[in-house]
Design an enzyme around this catalytic site. Structure first.
Site, PDB file in Angstrom:
ATOM      1  N   PHE A 313       0.838  -1.199   0.000  1.00  0.00           N
ATOM      2  CA  PHE A 313       0.000   0.000   0.000  1.00  0.00           C
ATOM      3  C   PHE A 313       0.875   1.253   0.000  1.00  0.00           C
ATOM      4  O   PHE A 313       1.857   1.336   0.750  1.00  0.00           O
ATOM      5  CB  PHE A 313      -0.862   0.054   1.265  1.00  0.00           C
ATOM      6  CG  PHE A 313      -1.866  -1.044   1.394  1.00  0.00           C
ATOM      7  CD1 PHE A 313      -3.161  -0.889   0.932  1.00  0.00           C
ATOM      8  CD2 PHE A 313      -1.514  -2.246   1.989  1.00  0.00           C
ATOM      9  CE1 PHE A 313      -4.092  -1.912   1.077  1.00  0.00           C
ATOM     10  CE2 PHE A 313      -2.435  -3.272   2.135  1.00  0.00           C
ATOM     11  CZ  PHE A 313      -3.733  -3.105   1.669  1.00  0.00           C
ATOM     12  N   ASP A 314       0.494   2.212  -0.820  1.00  0.00           N
ATOM     13  CA  ASP A 314       0.982   3.570  -0.616  1.00  0.00           C
ATOM     14  C   ASP A 314       0.260   4.082   0.639  1.00  0.00           C
ATOM     15  O   ASP A 314      -0.826   3.597   0.974  1.00  0.00           O
ATOM     16  CB  ASP A 314       0.639   4.431  -1.831  1.00  0.00           C
ATOM     17  CG  ASP A 314       0.941   5.897  -1.602  1.00  0.00           C
ATOM     18  OD1 ASP A 314       2.068   6.209  -1.209  1.00  0.00           O
ATOM     19  OD2 ASP A 314       0.019   6.718  -1.790  1.00  0.00           O
ATOM     20  N   LYS A 315       0.855   5.036   1.337  1.00  0.00           N
ATOM     21  CA  LYS A 315       0.234   5.516   2.574  1.00  0.00           C
ATOM     22  C   LYS A 315      -0.780   6.629   2.317  1.00  0.00           C
ATOM     23  O   LYS A 315      -1.976   6.479   2.553  1.00  0.00           O
ATOM     24  CB  LYS A 315       1.304   6.017   3.562  1.00  0.00           C
ATOM     25  CG  LYS A 315       0.713   6.560   4.871  1.00  0.00           C
ATOM     26  CD  LYS A 315       1.804   7.033   5.820  1.00  0.00           C
ATOM     27  CE  LYS A 315       2.473   8.310   5.332  1.00  0.00           C
ATOM     28  NZ  LYS A 315       1.572   9.492   5.381  1.00  0.00           N
TER      29      LYS A 315
END
Length: 618
Positions: A313-315
């Site tokens: 996941f990107d944050k």
């Protein structure tokens, strides 16, 4: 011949009704105990009417060197005519044609999600010309910049920005959520949404097929026409299976000298349920997802998604809202409301995310800063009513705030908590305040990630360009296995390539332009619907609601759809096997076998249609 084929295709239902009427008439004649010749003639006519469209399709298949199911049925029916079994010929053609009509109805039913979406798309818009006059215009003829009037109860006909008025808009067609969203001047609106209350003028940014709604419809239609690896396998299988059945029928005829038995082998060997089962599941599954805001860009995405063991996941904007909000506001010197008034007046001049967080405060007085100077990497210097103020980081205010002060201690505490800081200070040192700003975790992120693990995701990884301290602060509330901070876009892509090289099936979830390199190299690229067009273009799966819980729904739906496909394949192959056993054991004849064959198609279709009502919450 093409025109004739097209005619028969369009009139398929009429032909089935006509053959049905002839079969009923023939049975009435037979049960009357008289006119046996009339019975045979009526059956023969029914058989010929049914054979014509099947035979034309068979000839077309042979012209492209393909031995299709229609070829088998055509040979079998002609053989039935040769041996004088007109009733067998009529019943077989009726069952085959009825099966095709049933398949058409099923595919139309399973495509209902797209039809429902398409029906929501507005066809006309009320535009406002330069003279202030209104006109009705087809949406396909609208250009960007056109002003469109939308009143209460109307569908928004274009994507655009509100330039006058306020409204409550139901965005269920885009987000899947039926709650009303308040729209003010400057807010975006989308085609297909419904204006429940208010009147607005919208400046068009996209119309027709170019709108978000139009792209969703196109995306789903394209996906439903695509094929899974299973479908590719079935197509290849059927391509070789049909000639094998034909060869077996010939061998049976030669060895047994039983022409009727050979013809029956051809009829019962038709893999109709096998051919319809996989596409019916695909269309139903993708249509189900479309209604829930889970947009698969291809049927093969389902195959790949169910094998994913690692989700990265990107944050920002993915696990978090992507919109920083003030978590702490400390006034060290001066009046709280006076500081808010001045800070908001200054920050409204900026588009920086941290500035927007402070601008969300409500000032009690409208102030007008002057001599605004942006200092790169530090903040802003501005003058209000002849007094100078600084708004930015610690480096900016160091010239007016002495080191070792109470400010330093608060900065240390808030930084340790993972907050981004904005400091307000007056040049005369009479006022001093500090904001601690954090991005907010998406409400259902923690639960969604836990469910992903239960569904088979062995590793959940956060990849972010943010600093390690902030990343760990966010990850502390999530079941994240690994954190990789300070990563550039190229670093994320390299990491995913490395994981794939080690044998992992990786899904990457992102929302921004900077995520596109990682999305491009992942086994399954997932984009949040609130993200950029670039991210969505590079993705395999779009979550319209921008909710991690939708990813869980996508996983479940993919697994259920592929399971449904496998069930259909099993039903189809078992039916053919049992029919052949029954045929050679003497329990099954041509007409009864064809009836069982068509019933298997109905079973497969009903099984596929269960996906239409499937809830990903199951």
């Amino acid at each position: 011949m093409v025109k004739i084929q097209l005619f028969f295709t369009r009139q398929r239902r009429v032909i089935v009704v006509l053959i049905t009427a002839l079969l009923v008439l023939a049975e009435v004649v037979r049960w009357s105990g008289q006119l046996a010749v009339a019975y045979q003639i009526t059956m023969a006519v029914a058989g010929v009417i049914g054979l014509l469209p099947i035979l034309l399709t068979a000839i077309s298949s042979l012209q492209v060197r393909l031995i299709s199911i229609d070829v088998l049925v055509s040979i079998a029916v002609i053989g039935a005519f040769i041996i004088g079994e007109y009733n067998e010929a009529a019943i077989v053609t009726w069952l085959f044609m009825f099966g095709e009509v049933l398949e058409d109805v099923t595919l139309q039913k399973t495509r209902s999600a797209v039809k429902q979406l398409a029906d929501l798309a507005p066809q006309t818009a009320t535009i406002i010309d330069k003279n202030g006059m209104t006109h009705q215009v087809d949406v396909d003829f609208l250009d960007p910049g056109t002003h469109v009037l939308v009143k209460t109860g109307a569908k928004v006909p274009v994507d655009g920005v509100v330039i006058t008025g306020t409204a409550l808009v139901n965005e269920a067609s885009i987000t899947g959520e039926s709650r009303l969203v308040d729209k003010q001047v400057g807010d975006e609106v989308f085609a297909g949404t419904i204006l429940e209350d208010g009147t607005v003028t919208v400046k068009t940014t996209a119309a027709g097929e170019d709108t978000t709604f139009g792209q969703i419809i196109e995306m789903v239609e394209t996906a439903q026409d695509s094929q899974t690896q299973t479908q590719h396998f079935i197509d290849k299988f059927a391509k070789h299976y049909t000639p094998v059945v034909l060869l077996v029928a010939i061998m049976v005829g030669i060895l047994t000298q039983d022409f009727r038995l050979a013809i029956t082998v051809m009829v019962l060997g038709c893999p109709g349920a096998l051919v319809i089962g996989v596409p019916a599941s695909t269309v139903a599954g993708i249509g189900n997802g479309a209604r829930r805001g889970i947009l698969f860009k291809g049927a093969d995405v389902m195959d790949r998604l169910r094998h994913v063991d690692t989700v990265a996941f990107d944050k920002t904007g993915t696990l978090t809202e992507g919109e920083p909000a003030v978590k702490t506001f400390l006034v060290l010197k001066g009046d709280r409301q006076a500081i808010i008034n001045k800070a908001v007046a200054i920050e409204r001049q900026s588009d920086h995310p941290l500035a927007k967080a402070i601008s969300a405060y409500h000032p009690q007085k409208d102030l007008h800063p002057t001599a605004i100077q942006t200092i790169k990497g530090q903040g802003v210097r501005a003058t209000i009513a002849g007094r100078e103020y600084l708004l930015g980081n610690q480096q900016l205010v160091s010239e007016v705030v002495a080191k070792g002060s109470h400010l330093d201690r608060e900065i240390g505490r808030l930084t340790k908590a993972g907050a981004s800081l904005v400091i307000f200070a007056s040049a005369d040192q009479a006022e001093l305040a500090i904001w601690g700003i954090k991005d907010q975790l998406r409400p259902r992120a923690a639960g969604a990630l836990q469910q992903l693990k239960q569904l088979g995701a062995q590793r959940l990884i956060m990849l972010t360009g943010d600093n390690d301290k902030t990343a760990r602060e966010i990850a502390a509330a999530l079941p994240i296995d690994e954190i990789h901070a300070g990563m550039l876009p190229a670093d994320k892509a390299t990491f995913i390539k490395g994981e794939r090289a080690r044998g992992h099936n990786v899904a990457f979830v992102g929302d921004g332009i900077n995520d596109s390199p990682a999305l491009a190299v992942a086994d399954v690229a997932v984009a949040m619907g609130s993200g950029t067009d670039v991210a969505m273009d590079a993705s395999d799966l779009v979550l319209v609601r921008s909710d991690p819980a939708s990813l869980v729904g996508g996983f479940r739906l993919a697994k259920q759809t592929v399971k449904n496909m496998n069930e259909n394949i099993t039903i189809a192959l078992l039916t053919v096997l049992l029919l052949f056993i029954g045929l050679f054991a003497g329990y099954v004849e041509m007409a009864s076998g064809m009836l069982i064959h068509e019933l298997s198609i109905i079973v497969v279709i009903i099984n596929s249609m269960r996906l239409i009502k499937y809830s990903s919450k199951n």
